[in-house]
Design a protein around this motif. Sequence first.
Motif, short mmCIF file in Angstrom:
data_model
loop_
_atom_site.label_atom_id
_atom_site.label_comp_id
_atom_site.label_asym_id
_atom_site.label_seq_id
_atom_site.Cartn_x
_atom_site.Cartn_y
_atom_site.Cartn_z
N VAL A 162 22.59 72.80 112.88
CA VAL A 162 23.63 71.82 112.08
C VAL A 162 24.72 72.89 111.89
CG1 VAL A 162 22.54 72.20 109.79
CG2 VAL A 162 23.77 70.35 110.37
N SER A 163 25.89 72.32 111.66
CA SER A 163 27.13 72.99 111.54
C SER A 163 27.92 72.14 110.16
CB SER A 163 28.11 73.05 112.69
OG SER A 163 29.32 73.91 112.33
N ASN A 164 27.96 73.01 109.12
CA ASN A 164 28.30 72.64 108.16
C ASN A 164 29.90 72.68 108.05
OD1 ASN A 164 29.47 72.07 105.56
ND2 ASN A 164 28.12 73.20 104.13
N PRO A 165 31.02 71.95 107.95
CA PRO A 165 32.30 72.14 108.34
C PRO A 165 33.16 72.83 107.04
CG PRO A 165 32.31 70.03 108.04
CD PRO A 165 30.87 70.51 108.14
N GLY A 166 32.13 72.72 105.91
CA GLY A 166 32.94 73.04 104.53
C GLY A 166 32.97 74.76 104.32
N PHE A 167 33.59 74.97 103.54
CA PHE A 167 33.75 76.54 103.06
C PHE A 167 32.66 77.26 101.99
CE2 PHE A 167 36.42 74.33 100.30
CZ PHE A 167 36.39 75.09 99.08
N VAL A 168 32.10 76.29 101.79
CA VAL A 168 31.05 76.74 100.78
C VAL A 168 29.63 75.87 101.05
CG1 VAL A 168 32.19 77.41 98.87
CG2 VAL A 168 31.76 75.15 98.86
N GLY A 169 28.55 76.07 100.31
CA GLY A 169 27.46 75.32 100.51
C GLY A 169 27.50 73.77 100.13
N SER A 170 27.06 72.66 100.89
CA SER A 170 27.50 71.42 100.59
C SER A 170 26.18 70.46 100.40
CB SER A 170 28.09 70.53 101.98
OG SER A 170 29.36 71.32 102.26
N ASN A 171 26.63 69.58 99.58
CA ASN A 171 25.74 68.34 99.20
C ASN A 171 25.15 67.72 100.57
OD1 ASN A 171 24.63 68.32 96.51
ND2 ASN A 171 26.95 68.06 95.89
N PHE A 172 24.21 66.71 100.52
CA PHE A 172 23.74 66.30 101.97
C PHE A 172 22.94 64.99 101.38
CE2 PHE A 172 20.38 68.83 100.39
CZ PHE A 172 19.25 68.09 100.61
N ARG A 173 22.95 64.15 102.53
CA ARG A 173 21.92 63.22 102.66
C ARG A 173 20.88 63.41 103.47
NH1 ARG A 173 25.89 59.76 101.42
NH2 ARG A 173 26.12 58.97 103.85
N LEU A 174 19.59 63.40 103.62
CA LEU A 174 18.61 63.56 104.63
C LEU A 174 17.81 62.45 104.88
CD1 LEU A 174 16.99 65.37 106.78
CD2 LEU A 174 15.68 66.39 104.90
N ILE A 175 17.86 61.69 105.99
CA ILE A 175 17.37 60.49 106.21
C ILE A 175 16.41 60.61 107.13
CG2 ILE A 175 17.71 58.04 106.63
CD1 ILE A 175 20.83 58.56 106.09
#
Length: 278
Positions: free
Chosen positions: A172-185
């Motif tokens: 998975v690739s997080n495009p943000g510049f810091v750790g990000s919140n999420f929804r895991l479904i």
Amino acid sequence: MLEKLIYKNHVGEVFDFGKDGIFVNASDLHDYEWAVATKGNKISALTKAVSARNLPVIIICDTEEKGIATRNRLLEVAEKDVLAMQPGKIIIGGYYYKCYVTKSAKASYLTSKRHMSLTLTLTTDYPYWVQETTFSFRKSGDSSGEITEAEYLDFDFDYPIDYFASTTIEQVSNPGFVGSNFRLIIYGACTNPAVYISGHKYQVNCDIDENQYLTIDSVGKTITLTQNDGTVLNKFSSRDKDSYIFEKIPAGSSIVTWEGDFGFDIVIIEERSEPKWT
């Protein structure tokens, strides 16, 4: 310069500013502020407070009938959110800003039914611009991303678990510049599903039947099971307590592993104080 943006209410009705006779002047939507708390003449905390933004609007329509219809529809689209206590969204590019239209001040409205100038006040308790990026992972056998080795998989860096041949591995690739919140479904049927992201375990100890799904929401700090008939059950107490289930997803690329017996989506929730400039 006029700015192009969209207001979308919680039932999906849209006001598209920048065409159809309704336009937006430069606003303070791109401004932001952190609330500063002090202790002993030092900064002790930086937080986001309830925030209000002003949106100057101009209505210029070809006919009086369109001008009146546009005025009325603007109220009706925005007021549904207020009355339902469900925020709408201002959308700029790929980012949205959850808010309510809490005030409409008219500077000029008697000159012509075709024209009107007004300023909308947008109020939020979640003053972030958000972009959501969804990654879908299928059950083993349905996905081309499965990687296996004879006994286990080894990496140059350490994870707290070993990856055996039955483990399904993707990224998975997080495009943000810091750790990000999420929804895991997580989609059923499965029992006690566990997903590892960068070696961190996200597990809920419960049964998910066919056509049911479990949602882990790190923003609201909720875990819910949606049943076949739409009933939503609280599964917060069923979380695995040995690993923090709302741990943010690191920026950049992360290894995702699971046993492969269920499918799931990871929705990366990138939060910014202002929408990304493009």
